[in-house]
Design an enzyme around this catalytic site. Structure first.
Site, PDB file in Angstrom:
ATOM      1  N   ARG A  30       0.853  -1.209   0.000  1.00 53.87           N
ATOM      2  CA  ARG A  30       0.000   0.000   0.000  1.00 53.87           C
ATOM      3  C   ARG A  30       0.882   1.250   0.000  1.00 53.87           C
ATOM      4  O   ARG A  30       2.106   1.172   0.071  1.00 53.87           O
ATOM      5  CB  ARG A  30      -0.970  -0.009   1.174  1.00 53.87           C
ATOM      6  CG  ARG A  30      -0.333   0.044   2.534  1.00 53.87           C
ATOM      7  CD  ARG A  30      -1.387  -0.166   3.613  1.00 53.87           C
ATOM      8  NE  ARG A  30      -0.794  -0.261   4.922  1.00 53.87           N
ATOM      9  CZ  ARG A  30      -0.886   0.684   5.851  1.00 53.87           C
ATOM     10  NH1 ARG A  30      -1.524   1.794   5.601  1.00 53.87           N
ATOM     11  NH2 ARG A  30      -0.318   0.505   7.028  1.00 53.87           N
TER      12      ARG A  30
ATOM     13  N   VAL B 128      10.667  -7.178   7.238  1.00 54.02           N
ATOM     14  CA  VAL B 128      12.029  -6.765   6.874  1.00 54.02           C
ATOM     15  C   VAL B 128      12.982  -6.726   8.070  1.00 54.02           C
ATOM     16  O   VAL B 128      14.193  -6.674   7.884  1.00 54.02           O
ATOM     17  CB  VAL B 128      12.052  -5.403   6.134  1.00 54.02           C
ATOM     18  CG1 VAL B 128      11.353  -5.485   4.794  1.00 54.02           C
ATOM     19  CG2 VAL B 128      11.495  -4.280   6.998  1.00 54.02           C
TER      20      VAL B 128
ATOM     21  N   ASN C  11      11.453   0.464   0.931  1.00 53.74           N
ATOM     22  CA  ASN C  11      10.387   1.435   1.198  1.00 53.74           C
ATOM     23  C   ASN C  11       9.669   1.198   2.532  1.00 53.74           C
ATOM     24  O   ASN C  11       9.112   2.132   3.095  1.00 53.74           O
ATOM     25  CB  ASN C  11       9.391   1.373   0.024  1.00 53.74           C
ATOM     26  CG  ASN C  11       8.086   2.046   0.351  1.00 53.74           C
ATOM     27  OD1 ASN C  11       7.959   3.273   0.285  1.00 53.74           O
ATOM     28  ND2 ASN C  11       7.075   1.252   0.728  1.00 53.74           N
TER      29      ASN C  11
ATOM     30  N   SER D 197      13.509  10.387   4.258  1.00 54.28           N
ATOM     31  CA  SER D 197      12.482  11.406   4.532  1.00 54.28           C
ATOM     32  C   SER D 197      13.189  12.732   4.762  1.00 54.28           C
ATOM     33  O   SER D 197      14.323  12.747   5.277  1.00 54.28           O
ATOM     34  CB  SER D 197      11.696  11.038   5.798  1.00 54.28           C
ATOM     35  OG  SER D 197      10.924  12.141   6.232  1.00 54.28           O
TER      36      SER D 197
ATOM     37  N   TYR E 214      12.082   8.402  14.398  1.00 57.99           N
ATOM     38  CA  TYR E 214      11.899   8.381  12.940  1.00 57.99           C
ATOM     39  C   TYR E 214      13.025   9.158  12.246  1.00 57.99           C
ATOM     40  O   TYR E 214      13.623   8.689  11.268  1.00 57.99           O
ATOM     41  CB  TYR E 214      10.535   8.983  12.620  1.00 57.99           C
ATOM     42  CG  TYR E 214      10.119   8.929  11.171  1.00 57.99           C
ATOM     43  CD1 TYR E 214       9.671   7.733  10.597  1.00 57.99           C
ATOM     44  CD2 TYR E 214      10.148  10.072  10.376  1.00 57.99           C
ATOM     45  CE1 TYR E 214       9.268   7.699   9.266  1.00 57.99           C
ATOM     46  CE2 TYR E 214       9.739  10.040   9.053  1.00 57.99           C
ATOM     47  CZ  TYR E 214       9.303   8.847   8.498  1.00 57.99           C
ATOM     48  OH  TYR E 214       8.903   8.813   7.183  1.00 57.99           O
TER      49      TYR E 214
ATOM     50  N   ALA F 158      16.025   9.824  13.377  1.00 61.09           N
ATOM     51  CA  ALA F 158      17.300   9.108  13.503  1.00 61.09           C
ATOM     52  C   ALA F 158      17.369   7.964  12.504  1.00 61.09           C
ATOM     53  O   ALA F 158      18.400   7.723  11.861  1.00 61.09           O
ATOM     54  CB  ALA F 158      17.461   8.580  14.929  1.00 61.09           C
TER      55      ALA F 158
ATOM     56  N   LYS G 114      15.827   7.760   9.599  1.00 60.31           N
ATOM     57  CA  LYS G 114      15.928   8.252   8.220  1.00 60.31           C
ATOM     58  C   LYS G 114      17.292   8.901   7.961  1.00 60.31           C
ATOM     59  O   LYS G 114      17.829   8.808   6.862  1.00 60.31           O
ATOM     60  CB  LYS G 114      14.778   9.217   7.930  1.00 60.31           C
ATOM     61  CG  LYS G 114      13.390   8.550   7.983  1.00 60.31           C
ATOM     62  CD  LYS G 114      13.262   7.416   6.966  1.00 60.31           C
ATOM     63  CE  LYS G 114      11.849   6.869   6.876  1.00 60.31           C
ATOM     64  NZ  LYS G 114      11.709   5.813   5.853  1.00 60.31           N
TER      65      LYS G 114
HETATM   66  P1  NDP Z   1       2.246   3.218   4.661  1.00 64.12           P
HETATM   67  O1  NDP Z   1       2.110   3.089   6.139  1.00 64.12           O
HETATM   68  O2  NDP Z   1       1.087   3.663   3.852  1.00 64.12           O
HETATM   69  O3  NDP Z   1       2.799   1.856   4.030  1.00 64.12           O
HETATM   70  C1  NDP Z   1       3.924   1.218   4.574  1.00 64.12           C
HETATM   71  C2  NDP Z   1       3.844  -0.265   4.266  1.00 64.12           C
HETATM   72  O4  NDP Z   1       5.020  -0.885   4.856  1.00 64.12           O
HETATM   73  C3  NDP Z   1       2.621  -0.937   4.870  1.00 64.12           C
HETATM   74  O5  NDP Z   1       2.002  -1.795   3.947  1.00 64.12           O
HETATM   75  C4  NDP Z   1       3.200  -1.704   6.048  1.00 64.12           C
HETATM   76  O6  NDP Z   1       2.489  -2.885   6.406  1.00 64.12           O
HETATM   77  C5  NDP Z   1       4.584  -2.063   5.516  1.00 64.12           C
HETATM   78  N1  NDP Z   1       5.468  -2.467   6.605  1.00 64.12           N
HETATM   79  C6  NDP Z   1       5.530  -1.942   7.850  1.00 64.12           C
HETATM   80  N2  NDP Z   1       6.416  -2.614   8.591  1.00 64.12           N
HETATM   81  C7  NDP Z   1       6.929  -3.590   7.807  1.00 64.12           C
HETATM   82  C8  NDP Z   1       7.867  -4.631   8.009  1.00 64.12           C
HETATM   83  N3  NDP Z   1       8.466  -4.810   9.188  1.00 64.12           N
HETATM   84  N4  NDP Z   1       8.159  -5.458   6.976  1.00 64.12           N
HETATM   85  C9  NDP Z   1       7.535  -5.313   5.798  1.00 64.12           C
HETATM   86  N5  NDP Z   1       6.630  -4.356   5.535  1.00 64.12           N
HETATM   87  C10 NDP Z   1       6.316  -3.509   6.543  1.00 64.12           C
HETATM   88  O7  NDP Z   1       3.495   4.216   4.475  1.00 64.12           O
HETATM   89  P2  NDP Z   1       3.853   5.232   3.293  1.00 64.12           P
HETATM   90  O8  NDP Z   1       3.534   4.633   1.989  1.00 64.12           O
HETATM   91  O9  NDP Z   1       3.350   6.570   3.645  1.00 64.12           O
HETATM   92  O10 NDP Z   1       5.441   5.296   3.471  1.00 64.12           O
HETATM   93  C11 NDP Z   1       6.339   4.492   2.717  1.00 64.12           C
HETATM   94  C12 NDP Z   1       7.756   4.949   3.021  1.00 64.12           C
HETATM   95  O11 NDP Z   1       7.880   6.338   2.719  1.00 64.12           O
HETATM   96  C13 NDP Z   1       8.142   4.799   4.495  1.00 64.12           C
HETATM   97  O12 NDP Z   1       9.490   4.401   4.588  1.00 64.12           O
HETATM   98  C14 NDP Z   1       7.967   6.198   5.043  1.00 64.12           C
HETATM   99  O13 NDP Z   1       8.768   6.447   6.167  1.00 64.12           O
HETATM  100  C15 NDP Z   1       8.405   7.017   3.838  1.00 64.12           C
HETATM  101  N6  NDP Z   1       7.922   8.392   3.858  1.00 64.12           N
HETATM  102  C16 NDP Z   1       6.567   8.663   3.832  1.00 64.12           C
HETATM  103  C17 NDP Z   1       6.140   9.974   3.861  1.00 64.12           C
HETATM  104  C18 NDP Z   1       4.692  10.337   3.842  1.00 64.12           C
HETATM  105  O14 NDP Z   1       4.394  11.555   3.964  1.00 64.12           O
HETATM  106  N7  NDP Z   1       3.777   9.410   3.664  1.00 64.12           N
HETATM  107  C19 NDP Z   1       7.099  11.096   3.920  1.00 64.12           C
HETATM  108  C20 NDP Z   1       8.465  10.697   3.941  1.00 64.12           C
HETATM  109  C21 NDP Z   1       8.856   9.391   3.908  1.00 64.12           C
HETATM  110  P3  NDP Z   1       1.298  -2.778   7.500  1.00 64.12           P
HETATM  111  O15 NDP Z   1       0.097  -2.308   6.741  1.00 64.12           O
HETATM  112  O16 NDP Z   1       1.162  -4.170   8.022  1.00 64.12           O
HETATM  113  O17 NDP Z   1       1.762  -1.809   8.530  1.00 64.12           O
END
Ligand code: NDP
Length: 246
Positions: free
Chosen positions: A15, A63, A89, A141, A154, A156, A158
């Site tokens: 997602r 992960v 990601n 980020s 968070y 730290a 990133k």
């Molecule tokens: P979401 O929370 O929408 O999606 C993150 C996905 O990662 C989820 O499907 C989640 O699964 C999965 N996930 C979480 N933990 C693990 C794990 N241990 N192993 C495998 N998968 C895992 O996040 P975003 O799409 O918003 O963010 C994606 C990336 O972008 C992240 O690294 C975030 O820090 C970075 N980012 C996002 C920003 C934003 O404004 N949205 C800004 C800057 C950076 P589950 O549904 O089970 O939790």
């Protein structure tokens, strides 16, 4: 097509931003290994990717678990025989001011956001080194660059990704592997949906372009960074934030 028959692994790809990256790469001809904890969203994304003509491996992978990330790589090689692209990601937030931050919140965020990147890159880069080619993109980020009250864990994690990216870029460049980081600002996904309207309107005032970003905006940059159009770029951290942190 920019990625015809390339093999891409995308963590947290079920997602949000990861899903948009997976769909964008599939439209450009890549086959996709999509890894996530979220099984129901994984199946939905798998169906959508197949509808775009991609061959897909959808894997439940945590992960933070090195055995699971190694298994992810082995299953990828069994099916596709190679890996061209890794998008690190998967990420989480557990926000609190430092005085109230629990040790478990610190550990959880560092484990997913930073150790997860180490686990996946370590296994996948071993294959890329043998192939003498590959592209790695780490999703950092702007918070890892400018900091944010309430997000010490968070930020730290990133900032750690940025140091990791530059070090690995130097290690892998001699074998034709590019490693870069993307530093998004405020992107509309489930991760940011829970913020209250007051915080959102405060943030909007800090964004010169006057709007939040989309997952597609980030996916377009990721596509550039894994395509041959960016073959002379490595070790860079590229902000995509509407001008928030210049
Ligand atoms: P979401 O929370 O929408 O999606 C993150 C996905 O990662 C989820 O499907 C989640 O699964 C999965 N996930 C979480 N933990 C693990 C794990 N241990 N192993 C495998 N998968 C895992 O996040 P975003 O799409 O918003 O963010 C994606 C990336 O972008 C992240 O690294 C975030 O820090 C970075 N980012 C996002 C920003 C934003 O404004 N949205 C800004 C800057 C950076 P589950 O549904 O089970 O939790």
């Amino acid at each position: 097509m920019l990625l015809k028959d390339k093999i891409s692994i995308i963590t947290g790809g079920a997602r949000g931003i990861g899903r948009q990256i997976a769909l964008t790469f599939a439209r450009e001809g890549s086959h996709i290994v999509v890894c996530d904890l979220n099984e129901s969203m994984l199946s939905e994304t798998e169906v959508e990717l197949k509808g775009l003509g991609a061959e897909v491996l959808a894997l439940k992978v945590d992960v933070t678990n090195s055995l699971q990330t190694e298994d992810m790589l082995n299953k990828t090689l069994d099916k596709f025989k190679r890996v061209d692209i890794l998008i690190n990601n998967a990420g989480i937030t557990k926000d609190a001011l430092l005085v109230r931050m629990k040790e478990s919140d610190w550990d959880a965020v560092l484990n997913v956001n930073l150790k997860g990147v180490f686990n996946c890159t370590k296994h996948v880069s071993a294959v890329m080194l043998k192939q003498r080619s590959g592209k790695v993109v780490n999703i950092a980020s702007i918070i890892g660059i400018i900091g944010n009250a309430g997000q010490a864990n968070y930020a730290a994690s990133k900032a750690g990704i940025i140091g990791f990216t530059k070090s690995i870029a130097k290690e892998l460049a001699p074998r034709g592997i590019n490693v870069n980081a993307i530093a998004p600002g405020f992107i509309q996904t489930d991760m940011t949906a829970s913020l209250n309207e007051e915080i959102k309107s405060q943030m909007l005032r800090l964004i010169p372009l006057g709007k939040f970003g989309s997952g597609q905006d980030v996916a377009n940059l990721a596509l550039f960074l894994v395509s041959e159009h960016s073959s002379y770029i490595t070790g860079q951290v590229i902000k995509i934030d509407g001008g928030m942190a210049m």
